[in-house]
Motif scaffolding. Structure first.
Motif, PDB file in Angstrom:
ATOM      1  N   THR A  24      16.282  28.002  52.162  1.00  0.00           N
ATOM      2  CA  THR A  24      15.180  27.060  51.955  1.00  0.00           C
ATOM      3  C   THR A  24      15.077  26.153  53.176  1.00  0.00           C
ATOM      4  O   THR A  24      16.050  25.974  53.917  1.00  0.00           O
ATOM      5  N   VAL A  47      18.603  29.196  46.949  1.00  0.00           N
ATOM      6  CA  VAL A  47      17.555  29.822  46.150  1.00  0.00           C
ATOM      7  C   VAL A  47      18.188  30.403  44.884  1.00  0.00           C
ATOM      8  O   VAL A  47      19.405  30.524  44.791  1.00  0.00           O
ATOM      9  N   THR A  48      17.370  30.803  43.948  1.00  0.00           N
ATOM     10  CA  THR A  48      17.867  31.412  42.716  1.00  0.00           C
ATOM     11  C   THR A  48      18.240  32.865  42.996  1.00  0.00           C
ATOM     12  O   THR A  48      17.364  33.704  43.218  1.00  0.00           O
ATOM     13  N   ASN A  70      11.318  36.773  43.370  1.00  0.00           N
ATOM     14  CA  ASN A  70      10.534  36.642  42.142  1.00  0.00           C
ATOM     15  C   ASN A  70       9.526  37.786  42.022  1.00  0.00           C
ATOM     16  O   ASN A  70       8.415  37.609  41.546  1.00  0.00           O
ATOM     17  N   THR A 120      10.312  27.653  46.477  1.00  0.00           N
ATOM     18  CA  THR A 120      11.635  28.008  45.960  1.00  0.00           C
ATOM     19  C   THR A 120      11.585  28.503  44.517  1.00  0.00           C
ATOM     20  O   THR A 120      12.512  29.153  44.061  1.00  0.00           O
ATOM     21  N   ASN A 121      10.471  28.241  43.825  1.00  0.00           N
ATOM     22  CA  ASN A 121      10.302  28.766  42.465  1.00  0.00           C
ATOM     23  C   ASN A 121       9.822  30.213  42.470  1.00  0.00           C
ATOM     24  O   ASN A 121       9.651  30.821  41.418  1.00  0.00           O
ATOM     25  N   GLY A 122       9.577  30.765  43.659  1.00  0.00           N
ATOM     26  CA  GLY A 122       9.162  32.158  43.792  1.00  0.00           C
ATOM     27  C   GLY A 122       7.676  32.379  43.708  1.00  0.00           C
ATOM     28  O   GLY A 122       7.209  33.509  43.722  1.00  0.00           O
ATOM     29  N   ASN A 123       6.902  31.303  43.637  1.00  0.00           N
ATOM     30  CA  ASN A 123       5.448  31.418  43.543  1.00  0.00           C
ATOM     31  C   ASN A 123       4.775  30.956  44.824  1.00  0.00           C
ATOM     32  O   ASN A 123       5.373  30.262  45.649  1.00  0.00           O
TER      33      ASN A 123
END
Length: 182
Positions: free
Chosen positions: A50, A102-103, A122, A155-158
């Motif tokens: 990130t 990141v996730t 994602n 970072t939420n993948g969107n």
């Protein structure tokens, strides 16, 4: 610089018309050991990180380059090949991608029709933009070309959809076999 990018896109589009373009893809998660034929050599093991930007926290690759998604992609299947991939280089890997900040469960890969393996986050195939000359650049945000719109990945993948594009749209090849559905 915008004229250079637009001129380059036009030349690449003409080359794509001669060579023919593919817009099909595969959604396998197997890693490929075949050498890359894309515009950038894959990292042995790509890494996602990130970084702070004008859009908040975004995804970057191991070189600190901003990562983008294309709205024309179908699920985790890339539609960006040939002339498209020369401008929007797929984030390639030959191993399992690593991540920091990141996730981890959102990090994956997808097989490309050119026998390379692209990093996903994602479920979105990830790309860098040739117009980003510094690791902190986000000049591809909101660019509409190759059958879709390019957005920085949060970072939420969107997609991070900004209120104003930072650069005008660039022309896509006009043949029926072009990348991104053109």
């Amino acid at each position: 610089m915008n004229r250079l990018i637009i001129a380059s896109a036009g030349l690449l589009g003409a080359a794509a018309l001669v060579a023919g373009c593919s817009s099909s893809g595969s959604s396998s998660s197997k890693a490929s050991t075949t050498p890359s034929t894309s515009s950038s050599a894959p990292a042995a093991s790509s890494a996602l990180h990130t970084q702070n930007s004008q859009f908040g926290q975004i995804l970057v690759n191991s070189s600190g380059r901003t990562l983008y998604l294309l709205t024309a992609d179908k699920g985790n299947t890339s539609t960006c090949y040939n002339a498209c991939a020369a401008i929007w280089a797929p984030d390639l890997t030959t191993g399992t991608p690593t991540s920091s900040g990141v996730t981890a469960s959102m990090v994956g890969t997808t097989a490309r029709t050119d026998n390379t393996t692209q990093v996903t986050y994602n479920g979105h195939p990830l790309y860098t933009y040739a117009g980003d000359t510094n690791s902190t650049d986000v000049t591809g945000e909101g660019v509409a070309t190759f059958g879709g719109t390019w957005y920085v990945v949060g970072t939420n993948g969107n997609a991070i959809v900004s209120s104003a594009s930072t650069m005008p749209s660039t022309p896509a090849p006009s043949s029926s076999g072009g990348g991104g559905g053109y």
